[in-house]
Write a protein that holds these residues in place. Structure first.
Motif, short mmCIF file in Angstrom:
data_model
loop_
_atom_site.label_atom_id
_atom_site.label_comp_id
_atom_site.label_asym_id
_atom_site.label_seq_id
_atom_site.Cartn_x
_atom_site.Cartn_y
_atom_site.Cartn_z
N ASP A 22 0.86 -1.20 0.00
CA ASP A 22 0.00 0.00 0.00
C ASP A 22 0.89 1.25 0.00
O ASP A 22 0.69 2.18 -0.76
CB ASP A 22 -0.90 0.04 1.25
CG ASP A 22 -1.91 -1.09 1.26
OD1 ASP A 22 -2.38 -1.47 0.17
OD2 ASP A 22 -2.23 -1.59 2.36
N ILE A 23 1.90 1.21 0.86
CA ILE A 23 2.82 2.37 0.98
C ILE A 23 3.59 2.53 -0.34
O ILE A 23 3.73 3.63 -0.87
CB ILE A 23 3.82 2.16 2.15
CG1 ILE A 23 3.09 1.81 3.45
CG2 ILE A 23 4.76 3.35 2.29
CD1 ILE A 23 2.55 2.92 4.26
N GLN A 24 4.07 1.39 -0.86
CA GLN A 24 4.84 1.44 -2.12
C GLN A 24 3.98 1.96 -3.27
O GLN A 24 4.47 2.66 -4.16
CB GLN A 24 5.39 0.05 -2.45
CG GLN A 24 6.31 0.06 -3.66
CD GLN A 24 7.07 -1.24 -3.84
OE1 GLN A 24 7.13 -2.07 -2.94
NE2 GLN A 24 7.67 -1.42 -5.00
N SER A 25 2.69 1.63 -3.26
CA SER A 25 1.80 2.08 -4.33
C SER A 25 1.67 3.60 -4.33
O SER A 25 1.66 4.22 -5.41
CB SER A 25 0.41 1.45 -4.17
OG SER A 25 0.51 0.05 -4.23
N VAL A 26 1.59 4.20 -3.16
CA VAL A 26 1.50 5.67 -3.08
C VAL A 26 2.78 6.28 -3.64
O VAL A 26 2.76 7.26 -4.40
CB VAL A 26 1.27 6.13 -1.61
CG1 VAL A 26 1.24 7.66 -1.53
CG2 VAL A 26 0.01 5.53 -1.05
N TYR A 27 3.90 5.67 -3.28
CA TYR A 27 5.20 6.14 -3.78
C TYR A 27 5.24 6.05 -5.31
O TYR A 27 5.53 7.02 -6.01
CB TYR A 27 6.31 5.30 -3.15
CG TYR A 27 7.69 5.52 -3.73
CD1 TYR A 27 8.47 6.61 -3.35
CD2 TYR A 27 8.23 4.63 -4.67
CE1 TYR A 27 9.74 6.81 -3.88
CE2 TYR A 27 9.49 4.82 -5.20
CZ TYR A 27 10.24 5.92 -4.80
OH TYR A 27 11.48 6.11 -5.34
N SER A 28 4.90 4.86 -5.83
CA SER A 28 5.01 4.61 -7.26
C SER A 28 4.09 5.55 -8.05
O SER A 28 4.51 6.16 -9.05
CB SER A 28 4.63 3.15 -7.53
OG SER A 28 4.75 2.87 -8.88
N GLN A 29 2.86 5.71 -7.57
CA GLN A 29 1.91 6.60 -8.25
C GLN A 29 2.47 8.02 -8.34
O GLN A 29 2.44 8.65 -9.41
CB GLN A 29 0.59 6.63 -7.46
CG GLN A 29 -0.36 7.73 -7.91
CD GLN A 29 -1.62 7.78 -7.04
OE1 GLN A 29 -2.44 6.88 -7.11
NE2 GLN A 29 -1.75 8.81 -6.23
N THR A 30 3.01 8.50 -7.24
CA THR A 30 3.47 9.90 -7.21
C THR A 30 4.71 10.10 -8.09
O THR A 30 4.84 11.12 -8.76
CB THR A 30 3.77 10.34 -5.76
OG1 THR A 30 2.75 9.84 -4.92
CG2 THR A 30 3.87 11.84 -5.64
N MET A 31 5.61 9.12 -8.08
CA MET A 31 6.83 9.26 -8.89
C MET A 31 6.45 9.30 -10.38
O MET A 31 6.91 10.17 -11.12
CB MET A 31 7.82 8.11 -8.61
CG MET A 31 8.35 8.06 -7.19
SD MET A 31 9.14 9.57 -6.61
CE MET A 31 10.82 9.37 -7.16
N ILE A 32 5.56 8.39 -10.79
CA ILE A 32 5.13 8.37 -12.20
C ILE A 32 4.44 9.68 -12.57
O ILE A 32 4.72 10.29 -13.61
CB ILE A 32 4.16 7.18 -12.45
CG1 ILE A 32 4.87 5.85 -12.25
CG2 ILE A 32 3.51 7.28 -13.84
CD1 ILE A 32 5.67 5.35 -13.40
N GLU A 33 3.57 10.12 -11.69
CA GLU A 33 2.82 11.37 -11.92
C GLU A 33 3.77 12.56 -12.12
O GLU A 33 3.48 13.49 -12.85
CB GLU A 33 2.00 11.61 -10.66
CG GLU A 33 0.71 12.33 -10.80
CD GLU A 33 -0.03 12.19 -9.47
OE1 GLU A 33 -1.14 11.66 -9.52
OE2 GLU A 33 0.51 12.58 -8.41
N ASN A 34 4.92 12.47 -11.46
CA ASN A 34 5.89 13.55 -11.56
C ASN A 34 7.01 13.26 -12.56
O ASN A 34 8.08 13.86 -12.52
CB ASN A 34 6.47 13.86 -10.17
CG ASN A 34 5.45 14.60 -9.32
OD1 ASN A 34 5.31 15.82 -9.44
ND2 ASN A 34 4.69 13.87 -8.52
N GLY A 35 6.74 12.31 -13.44
CA GLY A 35 7.66 12.09 -14.56
C GLY A 35 8.91 11.29 -14.23
O GLY A 35 9.92 11.39 -14.92
#
Ligand SMILES: Cc1ncc(COP(=O)(O)O)c(C=O)c1O
Length: 429
Positions: free
Chosen positions: A357-370
């Motif tokens: 769950d924690i990793q998913s938040v990280y992954s989503q945000t990194m992708i969103e920010n390119g």
């Protein structure tokens, strides 16, 4: 606004005809937040990649390690195209094979001879077969990941399909624990001790030298699996960096900036067994395109300042992560580890949220920010301070959101796509 329409369409098609819709587990769509991440790449340029929907990312995966210089590097392209116009795999050897073998014997500390294969696992497997033939013993002690072949994957949690009889011949030992190694060397007649010489934050003082002495004391050969550390941490790999020379070493990944080639290197009397019945042979082992790419890549890696540059950028990023963990007081869910060129974040669960769950938040945000990254990043020559700053800014946003999720003990209103769902996971309570 990012859109992943074409990636999604291709994914749907490929899932009908190819398991996981990726040929490497860790490149599968399941390692990203489903529906809001790219799956298919169109092209790359330096440290940037462009997906099939036209989204642009700073690439910190580097194809899981092979990209050491950068995508679409002119001098490597030129060397490859020159060879493409001659032949790829031929009926006779290419003279590039002589040049590359000589080059490796010059730069790799243990290399008196080398044998070329294709994947990292081919090279580690060749080393184990050579060690078994040389010592006349069967048992292997390993530490790290060494590829998909039965002798090693059979000793991991992912051993489905490997015969029990084969599984019994390999045991794991604990990195940075000489007592564990010696106990196991005493209990079994061991052919080879194989390990990734640099794991996580690296070896403790004297560990690798200790492994070498113990292996030899008990009649085993020492093999360094340099598939990750080779060409990434130093030109001569972990062996050069730590000043310990094994009997053999396996290389792959970073050797040719993405072209498929690997090698087992080592002492002459061990490698020469290939001339006397030890079977190490593949149709594409002598493919000349990858050899042209490897020679052109190594020419760049040899330039003064190459490894200093990667270390500087990597240290900036690693320190940046550590500061942000402090800033958000997230030490119980996030940690940073690794060598500068190959480091990143680890995740732990908290409250009702598990580590994914924690990793998913990280992954989503990194992708969103390119930023295209899993948890661990790889660097190549074309990453600069500009990209490192973008990485740290995105990490800041990701950690802020993780803080919010941890405080709310929920992902509601935070996660927009599916969760990261790796093929192989840690136990989730
Ligand atoms: C340390 C190490 N050894 C061996 C391998 C296997 O390499 P390949 O996947 O090219 O067979 C890998 C792959 O990730 C690796 O990380």
């Amino acid at each position: 606004m990012q859109s992943f329409t074409k990636s999604q369409e291709l994914l749907k098609r490929e899932l009908q005809v190819s398991p996981l819709a990726a040929q490497t587990f860790s490149k599968s769509y399941r390692y990203f937040c489903q529906g809001i991440a790219p799956s298919y790449m169109d092209h790359g340029e330096g440290c940037y990649i462009y997906d099939v929907d036209g989204n642009k990312f700073i690439d910190y995966m580097c194809a899981l390690g092979p990209i050491t210089v950068g995508y679409n590097e002119p001098s490597i392209n030129e060397a490859v195209i020159k060879q493409v116009n001659k032949f790829a795999s031929g009926s006779l050897q290419s003279e590039l094979e002589v040049e590359l073998a000589e080059k490796l014997c010059q730069i790799v500390p243990c290399a008196e001879m080398v044998r070329f294969v294709k994947n990292g696992g081919d090279a580690t497997t060749a080393a184990i077969r050579l060690a078994r033939a040389y010592t006349g013993r069967d048992m292997v002690l390993m530490s790290g990941y060494h590829g998909m072949h039965d002798w090693s994957i059979g000793a991991s949690e992912n051993h489905k399909g490997v015969p029990e009889a084969v599984r019994k011949l390999t045991m794991n030992f604990t990195y940075n624990d000489l007592n564990d190694l010696e106990d196991k060397l005493k209990q079994h007649e061991v052919a080879a001790v194989i390990l990734e010489p640099i794991q996580s934050n690296g070896p403790q003082e004297g560990f690798l030298q200790g492994v070498k002495e113990l292996a030899h004391k008990y009649g085993a050969l020492l093999v360094f699996d340099e598939v990750v550390s080779g060409f990434r941490y130093a030109l001569g790999g972990g062996s050069e960096l730590c000043g310990v020379v094994p009997d053999m070493a396996a290389f792959g990944k970073g050797m040719a900036n993405g072209y498929p080639i690997s090698a087992v290197a080592g002492r002459k009397e061990i490698l020469q067994q290939i001339e006397h019945g030890v079977f190490v042979s593949t149709t594409f082992g002598g493919d000349s395109i990858s050899m042209a790419a490897a020679l052109a890549t190594i020419k760049i890696l040899e330039q003064p300042g190459f490894y200093e540059h990667i270390t500087k950028i990597g240290t900036m990023q690693r320190d940046g992560i550590a500061e942000l963990i402090k800033k958000y007081d997230l030490g119980d869910v996030l940690s940073v580890s690794g060598m500068p060129a190959h480091a990143g974040v680890s995740f732990e669960g908290h409250g009702s949220l598990n580590y994914l769950d924690i990793q998913s938040v990280y992954s989503q945000t990194m992708i969103e920010n390119g930023i295209l990254v899993f948890a661990i990043y790889n660097l190549n020559k074309s990453h600069t301070e500009k990209e490192a700053k973008a990485y740290i800014e995105a990490t800041d946003k990701a950690f802020a959101l993780i803080k919010e999720a941890v405080e709310k003990d929920s992902l509601e209103g935070i996660l927009r796509g599916g969760r990261v769902d790796p093929v192989f996971k840690r136990n989730i309570k």
